[in-house]
Scaffold this active site. Sequence first.
Site, PDB file in Angstrom:
ATOM      1  N   ASP A 128       0.823  -1.230   0.000  1.00  0.00           N
ATOM      2  CA  ASP A 128       0.000   0.000   0.000  1.00  0.00           C
ATOM      3  C   ASP A 128       0.848   1.266   0.000  1.00  0.00           C
ATOM      4  O   ASP A 128       0.376   2.333  -0.385  1.00  0.00           O
ATOM      5  CB  ASP A 128      -0.894   0.050   1.249  1.00  0.00           C
ATOM      6  CG  ASP A 128      -1.805  -1.160   1.358  1.00  0.00           C
ATOM      7  OD1 ASP A 128      -1.945  -1.866   0.342  1.00  0.00           O
ATOM      8  OD2 ASP A 128      -2.348  -1.401   2.447  1.00  0.00           O
TER       9      ASP A 128
ATOM     10  N   ASP B 217       0.927 -17.025  13.994  1.00  0.00           N
ATOM     11  CA  ASP B 217       0.977 -16.990  15.461  1.00  0.00           C
ATOM     12  C   ASP B 217      -0.319 -17.523  16.090  1.00  0.00           C
ATOM     13  O   ASP B 217      -0.552 -17.313  17.282  1.00  0.00           O
ATOM     14  CB  ASP B 217       1.269 -15.568  15.971  1.00  0.00           C
ATOM     15  CG  ASP B 217       0.210 -14.562  15.547  1.00  0.00           C
ATOM     16  OD1 ASP B 217      -0.729 -14.946  14.828  1.00  0.00           O
ATOM     17  OD2 ASP B 217       0.310 -13.382  15.938  1.00  0.00           O
TER      18      ASP B 217
ATOM     19  N   LEU C 101     -10.073  -5.846  13.329  1.00  0.00           N
ATOM     20  CA  LEU C 101      -8.715  -5.860  13.896  1.00  0.00           C
ATOM     21  C   LEU C 101      -7.734  -5.257  12.902  1.00  0.00           C
ATOM     22  O   LEU C 101      -7.731  -5.634  11.733  1.00  0.00           O
ATOM     23  CB  LEU C 101      -8.268  -7.297  14.183  1.00  0.00           C
ATOM     24  CG  LEU C 101      -9.126  -8.137  15.109  1.00  0.00           C
ATOM     25  CD1 LEU C 101      -8.527  -9.524  15.256  1.00  0.00           C
ATOM     26  CD2 LEU C 101      -9.216  -7.458  16.461  1.00  0.00           C
TER      27      LEU C 101
ATOM     28  N   HIS D  28       2.570  -7.178  14.522  1.00  0.00           N
ATOM     29  CA  HIS D  28       1.996  -7.630  13.253  1.00  0.00           C
ATOM     30  C   HIS D  28       0.893  -6.679  12.790  1.00  0.00           C
ATOM     31  O   HIS D  28       0.037  -6.296  13.590  1.00  0.00           O
ATOM     32  CB  HIS D  28       1.387  -9.037  13.428  1.00  0.00           C
ATOM     33  CG  HIS D  28       2.350 -10.065  13.919  1.00  0.00           C
ATOM     34  ND1 HIS D  28       1.966 -11.247  14.516  1.00  0.00           N
ATOM     35  CD2 HIS D  28       3.720 -10.091  13.902  1.00  0.00           C
ATOM     36  CE1 HIS D  28       3.032 -11.949  14.850  1.00  0.00           C
ATOM     37  NE2 HIS D  28       4.114 -11.267  14.501  1.00  0.00           N
TER      38      HIS D  28
ATOM     39  N   GLU E  71      -5.832  -4.507   5.564  1.00  0.00           N
ATOM     40  CA  GLU E  71      -6.221  -3.098   5.733  1.00  0.00           C
ATOM     41  C   GLU E  71      -5.551  -2.259   4.651  1.00  0.00           C
ATOM     42  O   GLU E  71      -4.514  -2.653   4.110  1.00  0.00           O
ATOM     43  CB  GLU E  71      -5.772  -2.552   7.110  1.00  0.00           C
ATOM     44  CG  GLU E  71      -6.157  -3.398   8.296  1.00  0.00           C
ATOM     45  CD  GLU E  71      -7.638  -3.676   8.398  1.00  0.00           C
ATOM     46  OE1 GLU E  71      -8.436  -2.970   7.763  1.00  0.00           O
ATOM     47  OE2 GLU E  71      -8.001  -4.627   9.109  1.00  0.00           O
TER      48      GLU E  71
ATOM     49  N   HIS F  91       0.978   2.901  18.416  1.00  0.00           N
ATOM     50  CA  HIS F  91       0.162   2.196  19.421  1.00  0.00           C
ATOM     51  C   HIS F  91       0.718   0.782  19.649  1.00  0.00           C
ATOM     52  O   HIS F  91       0.960   0.377  20.792  1.00  0.00           O
ATOM     53  CB  HIS F  91      -1.290   2.132  18.922  1.00  0.00           C
ATOM     54  CG  HIS F  91      -2.197   1.303  19.781  1.00  0.00           C
ATOM     55  ND1 HIS F  91      -3.083   1.853  20.673  1.00  0.00           N
ATOM     56  CD2 HIS F  91      -2.355  -0.052  19.895  1.00  0.00           C
ATOM     57  CE1 HIS F  91      -3.738   0.888  21.296  1.00  0.00           C
ATOM     58  NE2 HIS F  91      -3.316  -0.279  20.833  1.00  0.00           N
ATOM     59  N   GLU F  92       0.954   0.048  18.562  1.00  0.00           N
ATOM     60  CA  GLU F  92       1.404  -1.347  18.706  1.00  0.00           C
ATOM     61  C   GLU F  92       2.796  -1.413  19.339  1.00  0.00           C
ATOM     62  O   GLU F  92       3.062  -2.300  20.153  1.00  0.00           O
ATOM     63  CB  GLU F  92       1.409  -2.049  17.336  1.00  0.00           C
ATOM     64  CG  GLU F  92       0.035  -2.187  16.701  1.00  0.00           C
ATOM     65  CD  GLU F  92      -1.008  -2.831  17.586  1.00  0.00           C
ATOM     66  OE1 GLU F  92      -0.661  -3.678  18.443  1.00  0.00           O
ATOM     67  OE2 GLU F  92      -2.203  -2.492  17.444  1.00  0.00           O
TER      68      GLU F  92
ATOM     69  N   HIS G 235       2.663  -1.470  22.924  1.00  0.00           N
ATOM     70  CA  HIS G 235       2.491  -2.823  23.487  1.00  0.00           C
ATOM     71  C   HIS G 235       3.831  -3.548  23.532  1.00  0.00           C
ATOM     72  O   HIS G 235       4.158  -4.221  24.509  1.00  0.00           O
ATOM     73  CB  HIS G 235       1.525  -3.645  22.626  1.00  0.00           C
ATOM     74  CG  HIS G 235       0.091  -3.222  22.722  1.00  0.00           C
ATOM     75  ND1 HIS G 235      -0.531  -2.999  23.919  1.00  0.00           N
ATOM     76  CD2 HIS G 235      -0.849  -3.018  21.760  1.00  0.00           C
ATOM     77  CE1 HIS G 235      -1.806  -2.663  23.689  1.00  0.00           C
ATOM     78  NE2 HIS G 235      -2.019  -2.663  22.391  1.00  0.00           N
TER      79      HIS G 235
ATOM     80  N   HIS H  78      -3.658  -1.496  27.342  1.00  0.00           N
ATOM     81  CA  HIS H  78      -4.606  -0.497  26.846  1.00  0.00           C
ATOM     82  C   HIS H  78      -5.000   0.514  27.918  1.00  0.00           C
ATOM     83  O   HIS H  78      -5.093   0.181  29.094  1.00  0.00           O
ATOM     84  CB  HIS H  78      -5.865  -1.184  26.303  1.00  0.00           C
ATOM     85  CG  HIS H  78      -5.655  -1.738  24.934  1.00  0.00           C
ATOM     86  ND1 HIS H  78      -6.299  -2.848  24.463  1.00  0.00           N
ATOM     87  CD2 HIS H  78      -4.852  -1.326  23.921  1.00  0.00           C
ATOM     88  CE1 HIS H  78      -5.898  -3.097  23.234  1.00  0.00           C
ATOM     89  NE2 HIS H  78      -5.017  -2.185  22.878  1.00  0.00           N
TER      90      HIS H  78
ATOM     91  N   MET I 222      -2.773   4.780  23.663  1.00  0.00           N
ATOM     92  CA  MET I 222      -2.993   3.372  23.988  1.00  0.00           C
ATOM     93  C   MET I 222      -4.477   3.012  24.152  1.00  0.00           C
ATOM     94  O   MET I 222      -4.799   1.906  24.566  1.00  0.00           O
ATOM     95  CB  MET I 222      -2.198   2.979  25.245  1.00  0.00           C
ATOM     96  CG  MET I 222      -0.685   3.014  25.052  1.00  0.00           C
ATOM     97  SD  MET I 222      -0.079   2.265  23.519  1.00  0.00           S
ATOM     98  CE  MET I 222      -0.477   0.542  23.792  1.00  0.00           C
TER      99      MET I 222
ATOM    100  N   ALA J 283     -20.174  27.193  17.022  1.00  0.00           N
ATOM    101  CA  ALA J 283     -20.812  26.446  15.926  1.00  0.00           C
ATOM    102  C   ALA J 283     -22.312  26.671  15.981  1.00  0.00           C
ATOM    103  O   ALA J 283     -22.872  26.928  17.045  1.00  0.00           O
ATOM    104  CB  ALA J 283     -20.499  24.957  16.062  1.00  0.00           C
TER     105      ALA J 283
ATOM    106  N   ALA K 228     -22.205  30.954  18.920  1.00  0.00           N
ATOM    107  CA  ALA K 228     -23.125  31.318  17.834  1.00  0.00           C
ATOM    108  C   ALA K 228     -24.398  30.505  17.986  1.00  0.00           C
ATOM    109  O   ALA K 228     -24.372  29.369  18.461  1.00  0.00           O
ATOM    110  CB  ALA K 228     -22.474  31.031  16.492  1.00  0.00           C
TER     111      ALA K 228
END
Lengths: 79, 365
Positions: free
Chosen positions: B23, B69, B79, B95, B100, B117-118, B121, B127, B135, B231, B279
């Site tokens: 990608d 795995d 996921l 991984h 995606e 983020h990964e 971990h 998390h 996280m 707004a 507003a």
Amino acid sequence: LPLPSGENDNFLLAEKYLRRFYGLPAGLQGKKGSSDAIQTKIKEMQKFFNLEVTGNLDNNTLDVMKKARCGVPDIGEYN
Amino acid sequence: HFPRHLKWDKNNITFRILNYTPDLKKSDVDRAIRNALNVWSDVTPLTFKKLHEGIADIMISFGSKEHGDYNPFDGPNGLLAHAYPPGKGIGGDTHFDEDEQWTKDSSAYNLFIVAAHELGHALGMSHSSDPGALMYPVYSYATGFPLSGDDIEGIQALYGPNPDSKKVKPRPIAPNKCDPMLTFDAVTELRGETIVFKDSFYWRLHPQMTEPDQILIQSTWPSLPSKVDAAYENPEKDIVFMFSGIKMWALNGYNLVNGYPKYIHKLGLPKTIRKIDAALHIADKGKTLLFTDEEYWSYDEAAGTMDRGYPRSIEEDFPGMDDEVDAAAFHHGRLYFFHDHIQYEYSYTYRKVIGIQRTNSIFNC
């Protein structure tokens, strides 16, 4: 075979989600035991995401379950 | 943290990228991973060395479905990725789901954000339940430094702070809707929903949902600034206007309208006005009231001009109110003003305040 209803789809999604991220045990015996465990896990999940803790599979809870996310469990032992 | 506070017992960590997603260009993947690691090394003594062969502490790969795995991915969406906490063998390995669409912008899943983020971990972070934290387990897009105070506190509890004391500006913590001192930046209706802006987040209240959703502004509208000052919705035009500084944006539904941002001075405001505080639009009169400091202006939507005789004093024209407004909304013939942690319900017909509540009573707190 009849097509699964939307409610069934949601239940299956929730079960899979809770099994993966909240350690819902697989192969529970009996309907009552199963629903109690699911309610407890839904509550855990709702608490984590600051949702209203009802133990029910409401729209807010399902919305969070459907969002794109990380595959690592939120709580519990890491396997 | 993971149970037993798993962490690397050294500060020099190695990583290796085993394969690349088609990608993105290889160099873009390399950059995303390196930048994601830098996020963590900016706030800790950790250093990361890239290996081109052999076993590294953190082995990074792209795979789909079952990828070796026994922890399969699920195709597009759902996921996005997973990573293992520090340890031997698979420990630290990271991984990404090849099914995606990976991007370097906000058009699909941003590899840098997911990788940061990964890799959190892979360093020992579990998390966070703070929606503003990197996280947090649900994907959201935002620009700027991705770590919040919660992330920094977590990683420094494992490895300590950066000895070079690098200055980083952490992402703000997500505001708590039931904080008694909560104030609002802006409030508007959007096709029957109520949208409340606060810092870099907004809450979405839907009549059929018991709990409001809290979402990062830039996750929904990446090109918007991270703070909205005011707004309002014009239901006849089916447009929501949002103001930040001297610029304004328009939304049709949740989509940004082309041709914006425009300068607020196009509405007829003088150049001395640098920000609109609040507003609201009064539909049956076709007027929009714009609040700036201690005054307000009236804009005629049909004529597209500012009404004569304005600005006028808020304190004089809205008796019982404070002299400044943080946010305002028009709902079922009533005006709702928010200032500090108080919400004023104001009757336009009787020209008086008919109710005072806490700002966050809108959230049933």
